[in-house]
Design a protein around this motif. Structure first.
Motif, PDB file in Angstrom:
ATOM      1  N   LEU A 251       0.569  -1.305  -0.097  1.00  0.00           N
ATOM      2  CA  LEU A 251       0.347  -0.050  -0.179  1.00  0.00           C
ATOM      3  C   LEU A 251       0.756   1.483  -0.340  1.00  0.00           C
ATOM      4  O   LEU A 251       0.419   2.194  -0.417  1.00  0.00           O
ATOM      5  N   PRO A 252       1.990   1.635   1.428  1.00  0.00           N
ATOM      6  CA  PRO A 252       2.779   2.292   0.855  1.00  0.00           C
ATOM      7  C   PRO A 252       3.408   2.999  -0.255  1.00  0.00           C
ATOM      8  O   PRO A 252       3.539   4.287  -1.191  1.00  0.00           O
ATOM      9  N   HIS A 253       3.049   1.746  -1.276  1.00  0.00           N
ATOM     10  CA  HIS A 253       4.130   1.845  -2.973  1.00  0.00           C
ATOM     11  C   HIS A 253       3.032   2.061  -4.183  1.00  0.00           C
ATOM     12  O   HIS A 253       3.602   3.017  -5.361  1.00  0.00           O
ATOM     13  N   LEU A 254       1.983   1.926  -3.194  1.00  0.00           N
ATOM     14  CA  LEU A 254       0.850   2.306  -4.779  1.00  0.00           C
ATOM     15  C   LEU A 254       0.814   3.738  -5.233  1.00  0.00           C
ATOM     16  O   LEU A 254       0.621   3.629  -6.781  1.00  0.00           O
ATOM     17  N   ASP A 255       0.874   5.093  -5.139  1.00  0.00           N
ATOM     18  CA  ASP A 255       1.047   6.322  -5.578  1.00  0.00           C
ATOM     19  C   ASP A 255       2.236   5.939  -6.341  1.00  0.00           C
ATOM     20  O   ASP A 255       1.764   6.254  -7.785  1.00  0.00           O
ATOM     21  N   THR A 256       2.653   5.352  -6.416  1.00  0.00           N
ATOM     22  CA  THR A 256       4.408   4.970  -6.926  1.00  0.00           C
ATOM     23  C   THR A 256       4.135   3.962  -8.275  1.00  0.00           C
ATOM     24  O   THR A 256       4.215   4.424  -9.217  1.00  0.00           O
ATOM     25  N   PHE A 257       3.483   3.119  -7.747  1.00  0.00           N
ATOM     26  CA  PHE A 257       2.927   2.008  -8.929  1.00  0.00           C
ATOM     27  C   PHE A 257       2.122   2.237 -10.001  1.00  0.00           C
ATOM     28  O   PHE A 257       2.133   2.317 -11.466  1.00  0.00           O
ATOM     29  N   ASN A 258       0.976   3.432  -9.370  1.00  0.00           N
ATOM     30  CA  ASN A 258       0.358   4.193 -10.247  1.00  0.00           C
ATOM     31  C   ASN A 258       0.643   4.766 -11.162  1.00  0.00           C
ATOM     32  O   ASN A 258       0.192   5.419 -12.376  1.00  0.00           O
ATOM     33  N   GLY A 259       1.677   6.270 -10.373  1.00  0.00           N
ATOM     34  CA  GLY A 259       2.363   6.949 -11.311  1.00  0.00           C
ATOM     35  C   GLY A 259       3.416   6.815 -12.000  1.00  0.00           C
ATOM     36  O   GLY A 259       2.853   6.748 -13.113  1.00  0.00           O
ATOM     37  N   ASN A 260       3.673   5.184 -12.367  1.00  0.00           N
ATOM     38  CA  ASN A 260       4.950   4.632 -13.085  1.00  0.00           C
ATOM     39  C   ASN A 260       3.689   3.980 -14.129  1.00  0.00           C
ATOM     40  O   ASN A 260       4.330   4.241 -15.131  1.00  0.00           O
ATOM     41  N   ARG A 261       3.005   3.431 -14.124  1.00  0.00           N
ATOM     42  CA  ARG A 261       1.912   2.782 -14.648  1.00  0.00           C
ATOM     43  C   ARG A 261       1.175   4.163 -15.908  1.00  0.00           C
ATOM     44  O   ARG A 261       1.007   3.513 -17.053  1.00  0.00           O
ATOM     45  N   GLY A 262       0.861   5.398 -15.077  1.00  0.00           N
ATOM     46  CA  GLY A 262       0.174   6.239 -15.841  1.00  0.00           C
ATOM     47  C   GLY A 262       1.469   6.619 -16.992  1.00  0.00           C
ATOM     48  O   GLY A 262       1.276   7.400 -17.900  1.00  0.00           O
ATOM     49  N   ALA A 263       2.333   6.658 -16.506  1.00  0.00           N
ATOM     50  CA  ALA A 263       4.076   7.395 -17.019  1.00  0.00           C
ATOM     51  C   ALA A 263       4.279   7.063 -18.524  1.00  0.00           C
ATOM     52  O   ALA A 263       4.151   6.910 -20.074  1.00  0.00           O
ATOM     53  N   ILE A 264       3.794   4.843 -18.425  1.00  0.00           N
ATOM     54  CA  ILE A 264       4.152   4.266 -19.438  1.00  0.00           C
ATOM     55  C   ILE A 264       2.721   4.508 -20.513  1.00  0.00           C
ATOM     56  O   ILE A 264       3.461   3.813 -21.902  1.00  0.00           O
ATOM     57  N   LEU A 358      -2.218  -3.546 -24.610  1.00  0.00           N
ATOM     58  CA  LEU A 358      -0.938  -3.828 -24.485  1.00  0.00           C
ATOM     59  C   LEU A 358      -0.661  -3.991 -23.091  1.00  0.00           C
ATOM     60  O   LEU A 358      -1.618  -4.306 -22.149  1.00  0.00           O
ATOM     61  N   PRO A 359       0.933  -4.155 -23.121  1.00  0.00           N
ATOM     62  CA  PRO A 359       2.077  -5.079 -21.704  1.00  0.00           C
ATOM     63  C   PRO A 359       1.776  -3.648 -20.298  1.00  0.00           C
ATOM     64  O   PRO A 359       1.642  -2.767 -21.597  1.00  0.00           O
ATOM     65  N   MET A 360       1.508  -3.816 -19.570  1.00  0.00           N
ATOM     66  CA  MET A 360       1.113  -2.996 -18.556  1.00  0.00           C
ATOM     67  C   MET A 360       0.896  -3.637 -17.319  1.00  0.00           C
ATOM     68  O   MET A 360       0.953  -4.152 -16.295  1.00  0.00           O
ATOM     69  N   PHE A 361       2.223  -3.127 -16.160  1.00  0.00           N
ATOM     70  CA  PHE A 361       2.794  -3.377 -15.236  1.00  0.00           C
ATOM     71  C   PHE A 361       3.786  -2.212 -15.013  1.00  0.00           C
ATOM     72  O   PHE A 361       4.552  -1.361 -15.458  1.00  0.00           O
ATOM     73  N   PRO A 362       3.580  -1.764 -13.485  1.00  0.00           N
ATOM     74  CA  PRO A 362       5.183  -0.737 -13.803  1.00  0.00           C
ATOM     75  C   PRO A 362       6.037  -0.706 -13.288  1.00  0.00           C
ATOM     76  O   PRO A 362       6.627   0.267 -13.497  1.00  0.00           O
ATOM     77  N   GLU A 363       6.500  -1.902 -13.115  1.00  0.00           N
ATOM     78  CA  GLU A 363       7.678  -1.836 -13.518  1.00  0.00           C
ATOM     79  C   GLU A 363       8.882  -2.511 -15.603  1.00  0.00           C
ATOM     80  O   GLU A 363       9.734  -2.597 -15.640  1.00  0.00           O
ATOM     81  N   LEU A 364       7.676  -2.503 -15.850  1.00  0.00           N
ATOM     82  CA  LEU A 364       8.006  -1.972 -17.404  1.00  0.00           C
ATOM     83  C   LEU A 364       8.855  -1.656 -17.640  1.00  0.00           C
ATOM     84  O   LEU A 364       9.379  -0.277 -17.600  1.00  0.00           O
ATOM     85  N   THR A 365       9.904  -2.092 -18.534  1.00  0.00           N
ATOM     86  CA  THR A 365      11.029  -0.997 -19.233  1.00  0.00           C
ATOM     87  C   THR A 365      10.617  -0.615 -20.322  1.00  0.00           C
ATOM     88  O   THR A 365      10.145  -0.727 -21.221  1.00  0.00           O
ATOM     89  N   GLU A 366      11.961   0.738 -20.448  1.00  0.00           N
ATOM     90  CA  GLU A 366      11.604   2.032 -21.430  1.00  0.00           C
ATOM     91  C   GLU A 366      11.607   0.608 -23.289  1.00  0.00           C
ATOM     92  O   GLU A 366      11.265   0.723 -23.560  1.00  0.00           O
ATOM     93  N   ALA A 367      13.044   0.030 -22.655  1.00  0.00           N
ATOM     94  CA  ALA A 367      13.321  -1.177 -23.697  1.00  0.00           C
ATOM     95  C   ALA A 367      12.352  -1.667 -23.722  1.00  0.00           C
ATOM     96  O   ALA A 367      12.534  -2.091 -25.005  1.00  0.00           O
ATOM     97  N   GLU A 368      11.848  -2.291 -22.910  1.00  0.00           N
ATOM     98  CA  GLU A 368      10.479  -3.343 -23.960  1.00  0.00           C
ATOM     99  C   GLU A 368       9.412  -2.717 -24.368  1.00  0.00           C
ATOM    100  O   GLU A 368       8.729  -3.229 -25.070  1.00  0.00           O
ATOM    101  N   GLN A 369       9.228  -1.392 -23.454  1.00  0.00           N
ATOM    102  CA  GLN A 369       7.911  -0.846 -23.986  1.00  0.00           C
ATOM    103  C   GLN A 369       8.100  -0.428 -25.482  1.00  0.00           C
ATOM    104  O   GLN A 369       7.189  -0.096 -26.725  1.00  0.00           O
TER     105      GLN A 369
END
Length: 397
Positions: A251-264, A358-369
């Motif tokens: 839970l304390p990481h959820l905002d970061t996870f969601n932020g990463n998803r938004g950036a992706i 398309l693939p979507m998860f917070p840890e998806l790298t730019e290279a993979e994208q």
């Protein structure tokens, strides 16, 4: 293969915290509604900005508990309450209505947001309508200001299906309010693939109503407030102590996870812009925050064979894509008795053949994208021009 989702990366990043939390929870021997459940309920209530958060066994149970708590079901005279909802989502939404003894009444969706088309609520209203059940699909809030206004005008309850949208928010009278704290009851899923996922099933109901909260807590433990004293038939639906421990780590990481998803998601949309004549990226509506449980685009074709061929070609190129959802709820075998025909919901019927996630998860790298983007570009450009159709701008809802 670039997967649609990779849970192993998040696990590895938080492995030490998970290990400690799980060992401590196991050692406590307080496995049923123990300290982790109580702490998580308080922490997630604060995160969501709601008065009450009640853990339960799954997102499906959350929806069913909401129905029970609001007395939605089959009446003594045999008539069924009706619940207006969307046909373009996972079966749990309408399944819960049926399990409660009520009748789901579907309205079409908006092609821009994939969410309930609020302009069709009036036509779906009958004297038996008891509630509206909007789904915040793929992580974007439904049009809650209009839904709440309609519900208040007609004295209806509102149950939010927030399974895919924890942390997303919408402007309600000038204040960004997180989903789950707007309607009478919010329902969340912690299925492992969700933005906040457990290591198994788990769910949550939220409310700002003290009486509803007390009833929901009673219903999740066999309809009992006092041990061995059962007021009504409830469920055995408690959030597991070990799952609560896992969720407290995340839970304390959820905002970061969601932020990463938004950036992706933003990067996907920017890099795929050259394909604008053949695809439409997911919209982000003004006054709403999108947490991108899925990045779902629309292909400008109405031929399901074309979409399926693109999905197959992507897989051959090493990229997993998914279709959410190929069969609308009104076409599911369990709902055929409701009597809807394929032409009843034209937007939904079109979208079922167009959507591709398309693939979507917070840890998806730019290279993979970049690999995903290059593969999709090649696959789409390889299709004959004759398969593409112009798509008119749909009305926003």
């Amino acid at each position: 293969m670039i997967p649609i989702l990779d849970l192993s990366r998040q696990y590895k990043n938080l492995e030490a915290d998970f290990t400690k939390a799980l060992i401590d929870a196991a050692a406590s021997t307080k496995y049923i509604l123990g300290p982790n459940v109580k702490a998580f309920e308080a922490e997630v209530a604060e995160f969501l900005g709601v008065k009450h958060a009640i853990g339960c066994a799954s997102g499906t149970d959350a929806l069913l508990l909401a129905m029970f708590a609001l007395n939605i079901g089959r009446n003594a005279d045999g008539t069924q309450d009706e619940v207006i909802t969307t046909p373009f989502t996972y079966i749990a939404t309408s399944e819960s209505v049926v399990q409660a003894g009520a009748k789901p009444v579907f309205v079409d969706v908006c092609p821009t947001t994939f969410n309930m088309d609020i302009t069709q609520l009036e036509a779906a209203l009958t004297p038996r309508t008891k509630a509206i059940l909007p789904v915040h699909l793929y992580g974007q809030p439904a049009n809650m200001p209009e839904i709440m206004a309609f519900a208040q005008k007609h004295n209806l309850k509102v149950i939010e299906d927030c399974a895919q949208a924890i942390g997303s928010a919408i402007d309600m009278d000038g204040h960004m309010t997180k989903v789950g704290g707007i309607g009478d009851i919010g329902c969340f899923s912690f299925f492992p693939s969700k933005n906040l996922g457990a290591m198994g099933d788990g769910g949550l109901v939220t409310t700002n109503d003290d009486e509803l909260a007390a009833r929901l807590r009673m219903l999740r433990v066999h309809g009992s407030r006092i041990k061995y004293d059962h007021e009504e038939a409830g469920l055995n639906s408690r959030l597991d102590e070990l799952q609560a421990a896992v969720l407290r780590v995340k839970l304390p990481h959820l905002d970061t996870f969601n932020g990463n998803r938004g950036a992706i998601a933003q990067r996907y949309s920017e890099k795929l812009a050259p394909l604008a004549d053949k695809i439409t990226p997911p919209a982000i509506m003004e006054g709403r925050s999108h947490v991108f449980h899925q990045y779902t685009l629309r292909l400008h074709t109405t031929d399901p064979d074309v979409r399926n061929a693109i999905q197959t070609a992507m897989s051959q190129a090493g990229v997993m894509c998914m279709i959410y959802y190929p069969i609308p709820l009104y076409a599911q075998k369990t709902h055929l008795k409701l009597g809807y025909s394929p032409g009843s919901f034209p937007a939904c019927e079109t979208l079922r053949h167009q959507v591709l996630s398309l693939p979507m998860f917070p840890e998806l790298t730019e290279a993979e994208q970049d690999t995903v983007i290059a593969a999709l570009t090649d696959v789409i450009n390889a299709q004959p021009e004759s398969v593409w159709v112009k798509t008119a701008e749909p009305a926003l809802a």
